[in-house]
Structures are given as C-alpha cells and as structure tokens.
Design an enzyme around this catalytic site. Sequence first.
Site, PDB file in Angstrom:
ATOM      1  N   LYS A 220       0.807  -1.208   0.000  1.00 21.08           N
ATOM      2  CA  LYS A 220       0.000   0.000   0.000  1.00 21.08           C
ATOM      3  C   LYS A 220       0.853   1.277   0.000  1.00 21.08           C
ATOM      4  CE  LYS A 220      -3.956  -2.138   2.328  1.00 21.08           C
ATOM      5  NZ  LYS A 220      -4.763  -2.074   3.574  1.00 21.08           N
TER       6      LYS A 220
ATOM      7  N   TYR B 147     -12.435  -2.189  -3.097  1.00 22.65           N
ATOM      8  CA  TYR B 147     -13.110  -2.137  -1.792  1.00 22.65           C
ATOM      9  C   TYR B 147     -14.633  -2.177  -1.929  1.00 22.65           C
ATOM     10  CZ  TYR B 147      -8.735  -1.030   0.618  1.00 22.65           C
ATOM     11  OH  TYR B 147      -7.466  -1.079   1.158  1.00 22.65           O
TER      12      TYR B 147
ATOM     13  N   ASN C  16      -1.940   0.185   7.197  1.00 26.55           N
ATOM     14  CA  ASN C  16      -1.416  -1.118   7.633  1.00 26.55           C
ATOM     15  C   ASN C  16      -0.535  -1.808   6.605  1.00 26.55           C
ATOM     16  OD1 ASN C  16      -3.369  -1.991   5.860  1.00 26.55           O
ATOM     17  ND2 ASN C  16      -4.661  -2.921   7.427  1.00 26.55           N
TER      18      ASN C  16
ATOM     19  N   HIS D 261      -2.069  -5.443   1.710  1.00 22.95           N
ATOM     20  CA  HIS D 261      -3.366  -6.101   1.547  1.00 22.95           C
ATOM     21  C   HIS D 261      -3.096  -7.458   0.924  1.00 22.95           C
ATOM     22  CE1 HIS D 261      -7.382  -7.130   0.133  1.00 22.95           C
ATOM     23  NE2 HIS D 261      -6.785  -7.463  -1.005  1.00 22.95           N
TER      24      HIS D 261
ATOM     25  N   GLU E 225      -9.738  -9.691  -7.519  1.00 24.70           N
ATOM     26  CA  GLU E 225      -8.775  -8.610  -7.322  1.00 24.70           C
ATOM     27  C   GLU E 225      -7.686  -8.611  -8.392  1.00 24.70           C
ATOM     28  OE1 GLU E 225      -7.625  -9.224  -3.238  1.00 24.70           O
ATOM     29  OE2 GLU E 225      -9.529  -8.419  -2.498  1.00 24.70           O
TER      30      GLU E 225
END
Length: 133
Positions: free
Chosen positions: A10, A50, A113, A116, A127
Amino acid sequence: MTEKTLVLIKPDAVERNLIGSILVEYERNGLKVLDMKLINASTEMAEQHYAEHSGKPFFNRLVSYLTRSPLVALVLKGENAISRVRALNGTTDPEDSQDNTIRALYGLSMAENTVHASDSLESATRERSIWFS
C-alpha cells in the site's frame, strides 16, 4: 495446493521505501512473484477493490488512502499461498499482529497497515482482474 494470490503493498509502505523489505519476506517464505507493477490507482480501481465496503462510513477514507500515491500490486504463487500470505501479513491492526509479521514490523496503524492480501480464491481472482486487467 498451489495457489495464486494478490497482494498490494500500500501507499504508506511505498512512501517509506519498504517495497524490497516486504518482497524479501514473501520470497524468504517460499512464495514466487509471478507479476508485479508500480501503479497509481485510479478512484475507479480503488472503489472496485473495496466494493464490499461501499456505503460504509470508512469507504471514502479507504479509497483516498489507496489513491494518494503509488502502490505495488503483486501476484504471488505458492503452496497454500492465500493463507500463508495472510499469516505473514498479520492482523489488520498492526498493534494486534504477531511479532515479525509484516504489519507488526512496518504497519503504522489500522488505517495505514502497509499491505493487503486476498482472503479467498474468489477474492484473489476478482482482485487480480482489477489490478492486472
């Protein structure tokens, strides 16, 4: 079972020059990189990624985070790749992650975080189609 899974390194991790450190963890644990690219995610891509969170109070923050700067999309392959990558990544909240997981080592917060990973074969397929169309 040999599986393919999608991983995103990310924006927070890319901004902090952690791409190589994170890749080492996956490769050191026997996963093979099949495809990889540095990309500036469009709003449409982030919204598709998302989609299950659409309409939730935090949805716009997720989209903004994923589109704020470049990210790295990876396809990894290996035995039980999905569960192995998720274990290597740690829990969503870095503070709750086991020691030496990617999120415990590099995650800043629940919102930033670092990585993913797909949570199922179905998600991995969906995805991958978003990031590697």
